[in-house]
Design a protein around this motif. Sequence first.
Motif, PDB file in Angstrom:
ATOM      1  N   ALA A 270       7.819 -20.263  47.195  1.00 49.03           N
ATOM      2  CA  ALA A 270       7.583 -19.036  47.172  1.00 49.03           C
ATOM      3  C   ALA A 270       7.671 -18.211  48.470  1.00 49.03           C
ATOM      4  CB  ALA A 270       5.838 -18.729  46.790  1.00 49.03           C
ATOM      5  N   MET A 271       7.533 -16.975  48.267  1.00 41.02           N
ATOM      6  CA  MET A 271       7.690 -15.996  49.720  1.00 41.02           C
ATOM      7  C   MET A 271       6.970 -14.796  49.455  1.00 41.02           C
ATOM      8  SD  MET A 271      11.242 -14.507  51.315  1.00 41.02           S
ATOM      9  CE  MET A 271      11.459 -13.117  51.954  1.00 41.02           C
ATOM     10  N   MET A 272       6.241 -14.417  50.493  1.00 41.55           N
ATOM     11  CA  MET A 272       5.502 -13.031  50.507  1.00 41.55           C
ATOM     12  C   MET A 272       6.173 -11.900  51.076  1.00 41.55           C
ATOM     13  SD  MET A 272       2.516 -13.941  49.053  1.00 41.55           S
ATOM     14  CE  MET A 272       1.585 -12.490  49.640  1.00 41.55           C
ATOM     15  N   ARG A 273       5.925 -10.860  50.429  1.00 38.60           N
ATOM     16  CA  ARG A 273       6.465  -9.794  51.017  1.00 38.60           C
ATOM     17  C   ARG A 273       5.598  -8.660  51.161  1.00 38.60           C
ATOM     18  NH1 ARG A 273      10.399  -7.338  47.579  1.00 38.60           N
ATOM     19  NH2 ARG A 273       9.445  -8.520  45.727  1.00 38.60           N
TER      20      ARG A 273
ATOM     21  N   GLU B  64      18.136 -17.842  50.455  1.00 37.18           N
ATOM     22  CA  GLU B  64      18.511 -16.896  49.392  1.00 37.18           C
ATOM     23  C   GLU B  64      17.744 -15.723  49.561  1.00 37.18           C
ATOM     24  OE1 GLU B  64      19.705 -16.335  44.571  1.00 37.18           O
ATOM     25  OE2 GLU B  64      18.949 -18.355  45.370  1.00 37.18           O
ATOM     26  N   ALA B  65      16.302 -15.976  49.269  1.00 33.73           N
ATOM     27  CA  ALA B  65      15.179 -14.720  49.235  1.00 33.73           C
ATOM     28  C   ALA B  65      15.258 -14.122  50.784  1.00 33.73           C
ATOM     29  CB  ALA B  65      13.928 -15.570  49.086  1.00 33.73           C
ATOM     30  N   VAL B  66      15.376 -14.921  51.762  1.00 35.27           N
ATOM     31  CA  VAL B  66      15.453 -14.184  53.239  1.00 35.27           C
ATOM     32  C   VAL B  66      16.808 -13.238  53.128  1.00 35.27           C
ATOM     33  CG1 VAL B  66      15.617 -14.321  55.697  1.00 35.27           C
ATOM     34  CG2 VAL B  66      14.095 -15.835  54.429  1.00 35.27           C
ATOM     35  N   ARG B  67      17.807 -13.462  52.731  1.00 38.66           N
ATOM     36  CA  ARG B  67      19.043 -12.793  52.690  1.00 38.66           C
ATOM     37  C   ARG B  67      18.855 -11.664  51.869  1.00 38.66           C
ATOM     38  NH1 ARG B  67      23.442 -15.177  54.841  1.00 38.66           N
ATOM     39  NH2 ARG B  67      23.265 -17.362  55.503  1.00 38.66           N
ATOM     40  N   LYS B  68      18.078 -11.561  50.724  1.00 38.16           N
ATOM     41  CA  LYS B  68      17.797 -10.388  50.132  1.00 38.16           C
ATOM     42  C   LYS B  68      16.952  -9.337  50.590  1.00 38.16           C
ATOM     43  CE  LYS B  68      18.404 -12.737  45.525  1.00 38.16           C
ATOM     44  NZ  LYS B  68      17.734 -13.146  44.261  1.00 38.16           N
ATOM     45  N   THR B  69      16.011  -9.968  51.511  1.00 37.07           N
ATOM     46  CA  THR B  69      15.202  -8.817  52.231  1.00 37.07           C
ATOM     47  C   THR B  69      14.703  -9.403  53.730  1.00 37.07           C
ATOM     48  OG1 THR B  69      13.227 -10.390  51.376  1.00 37.07           O
ATOM     49  CG2 THR B  69      13.822  -8.426  50.143  1.00 37.07           C
ATOM     50  N   PRO B  70      15.692  -9.041  54.270  1.00 37.58           N
ATOM     51  CA  PRO B  70      15.799 -10.004  55.708  1.00 37.58           C
ATOM     52  C   PRO B  70      14.708  -9.363  56.527  1.00 37.58           C
ATOM     53  CG  PRO B  70      17.598  -8.532  55.491  1.00 37.58           C
ATOM     54  CD  PRO B  70      17.221  -8.590  54.103  1.00 37.58           C
ATOM     55  N   GLU B  71      14.382  -8.070  56.317  1.00 39.15           N
ATOM     56  CA  GLU B  71      13.356  -7.370  57.252  1.00 39.15           C
ATOM     57  C   GLU B  71      11.764  -8.098  57.103  1.00 39.15           C
ATOM     58  OE1 GLU B  71      13.226  -5.546  53.216  1.00 39.15           O
ATOM     59  OE2 GLU B  71      14.913  -6.002  54.648  1.00 39.15           O
TER      60      GLU B  71
ATOM     61  N   GLY C 135      -2.673 -31.992  41.819  1.00 42.70           N
ATOM     62  CA  GLY C 135      -2.745 -31.008  42.944  1.00 42.70           C
ATOM     63  C   GLY C 135      -1.449 -30.028  42.760  1.00 42.70           C
ATOM     64  N   VAL C 136      -1.093 -29.235  43.857  1.00 45.12           N
ATOM     65  CA  VAL C 136       0.195 -28.663  43.797  1.00 45.12           C
ATOM     66  C   VAL C 136       0.230 -28.256  45.549  1.00 45.12           C
ATOM     67  CG1 VAL C 136      -0.882 -26.375  43.845  1.00 45.12           C
ATOM     68  CG2 VAL C 136       1.288 -26.501  43.227  1.00 45.12           C
ATOM     69  N   VAL C 137       1.723 -28.404  45.635  1.00 44.60           N
ATOM     70  CA  VAL C 137       1.954 -28.281  47.173  1.00 44.60           C
ATOM     71  C   VAL C 137       2.808 -26.678  47.042  1.00 44.60           C
ATOM     72  CG1 VAL C 137       3.721 -28.878  48.937  1.00 44.60           C
ATOM     73  CG2 VAL C 137       2.319 -30.551  47.807  1.00 44.60           C
ATOM     74  N   ILE C 138       2.407 -25.763  47.955  1.00 53.20           N
ATOM     75  CA  ILE C 138       3.077 -24.489  48.052  1.00 53.20           C
ATOM     76  C   ILE C 138       3.752 -24.336  49.405  1.00 53.20           C
ATOM     77  CG2 ILE C 138       2.612 -22.134  47.679  1.00 53.20           C
ATOM     78  CD1 ILE C 138      -0.454 -23.156  46.770  1.00 53.20           C
ATOM     79  N   MET C 139       4.999 -24.184  49.079  1.00 53.98           N
ATOM     80  CA  MET C 139       5.743 -23.980  50.424  1.00 53.98           C
ATOM     81  C   MET C 139       6.053 -22.547  50.693  1.00 53.98           C
ATOM     82  SD  MET C 139       8.985 -25.787  51.507  1.00 53.98           S
ATOM     83  CE  MET C 139       8.644 -27.414  51.865  1.00 53.98           C
ATOM     84  N   VAL C 140       5.629 -21.832  51.802  1.00 53.90           N
ATOM     85  CA  VAL C 140       5.966 -20.373  51.802  1.00 53.90           C
ATOM     86  C   VAL C 140       6.324 -20.265  53.195  1.00 53.90           C
ATOM     87  CG1 VAL C 140       4.719 -18.099  51.908  1.00 53.90           C
ATOM     88  CG2 VAL C 140       3.905 -20.058  50.451  1.00 53.90           C
ATOM     89  N   PRO C 141       7.568 -19.569  53.434  1.00 52.93           N
ATOM     90  CA  PRO C 141       8.013 -19.274  54.720  1.00 52.93           C
ATOM     91  C   PRO C 141       7.357 -18.373  55.480  1.00 52.93           C
ATOM     92  CG  PRO C 141       9.361 -18.232  53.137  1.00 52.93           C
ATOM     93  CD  PRO C 141       8.218 -18.956  52.313  1.00 52.93           C
ATOM     94  N   HIS C 142       7.819 -18.192  56.772  1.00 59.73           N
ATOM     95  CA  HIS C 142       7.245 -17.207  57.709  1.00 59.73           C
ATOM     96  C   HIS C 142       7.886 -15.756  57.340  1.00 59.73           C
ATOM     97  CE1 HIS C 142       6.435 -20.863  59.776  1.00 59.73           C
ATOM     98  NE2 HIS C 142       5.350 -20.433  60.124  1.00 59.73           N
ATOM     99  N   ALA C 143       7.324 -15.178  56.226  1.00 55.22           N
ATOM    100  CA  ALA C 143       7.937 -13.998  55.804  1.00 55.22           C
ATOM    101  C   ALA C 143       6.763 -13.286  55.205  1.00 55.22           C
ATOM    102  CB  ALA C 143       9.196 -14.076  54.782  1.00 55.22           C
TER     103      ALA C 143
END
Length: 304
Positions: free
Chosen positions: A238-241, A281-288, A124-132
Amino acid sequence: MSKKKKKSDFACRCEYLALRGACGLVNAVPYPVACALARGAAWMAFNVLGFKRARTLARIRETFPEKSAAEARRIAVFSLANVLQDAVEMIRAPYFDKQWITDHVADIQLYSDRLRGYVDEGKGVVIMVPHAGNWYMAAWAMAKYGLKLCAIAAKQRNPYVNAWMNRQYGDIDVVERGSAHVMHEIRERLLQGQGFAILPDLRVPAPDVEVPFLNGTANVSHGGAMFAVHTGAPLVVAMMRRINGKHVFDHLATLRPDPNASDRKTEAARLTREAMALIDEAVRKTPEQWFWFNKRWILEPVRK
């Protein structure tokens, strides 16, 4: 701690009818119009009504003291508009087919193939995605491209709203948070070749994994990483934008649990720290893109 008072059936029905009325309005107009209205509502709520304005701006300025007042307001308004557009997409989710996903999620074939490659390893695979961005879109998109996914969600107090939410999740199998067999069920699903999507919880009340996060200290649950440790599954961070009407899936890294680790909890804590450093690091690049408004993501001290 006292339990919240149970809502009456009448109150639950009224709340549900209001929700369905909002759904009817959102579904009655084209998707771009609904998103434009959501952005307008966000601007009005923040700039005119002052919705959570002082607290949100304080948190943004605390994290980014170098940013001007105007830039902090821009980040806040974009963040709120993003969440309202997430709500639009949650309402319209049953109408999203594979073609819609292809048109609105960038490079989805590339990333679904990559995740399928991890699943084909047999753990399987575990996918961690923040609230973004729209964090749900990552799961909806992968599911439409044939990757079977499961997730954990809290049961809503209103049973009618809870049933509605379960319908909106669509192709995602949802396991109720707090159920007696949740650990076993997720583990079995991973070993059967499913993906497990999880959002890192930044405000765990009991001491867990403390990590530096956005100029503060977050107390993060190691639970998500523990699933990877238990099964040997890779942990995809990962992070969604949301960019110009499209969704972008940023694959930040793939972390691997050490199969020779002597202590599983310590190994899960290591993976959690690495994942949160990537997210910071990812949130700092695109904080909005980050969800700044809910107090659950305003860092608070751990209960001792």
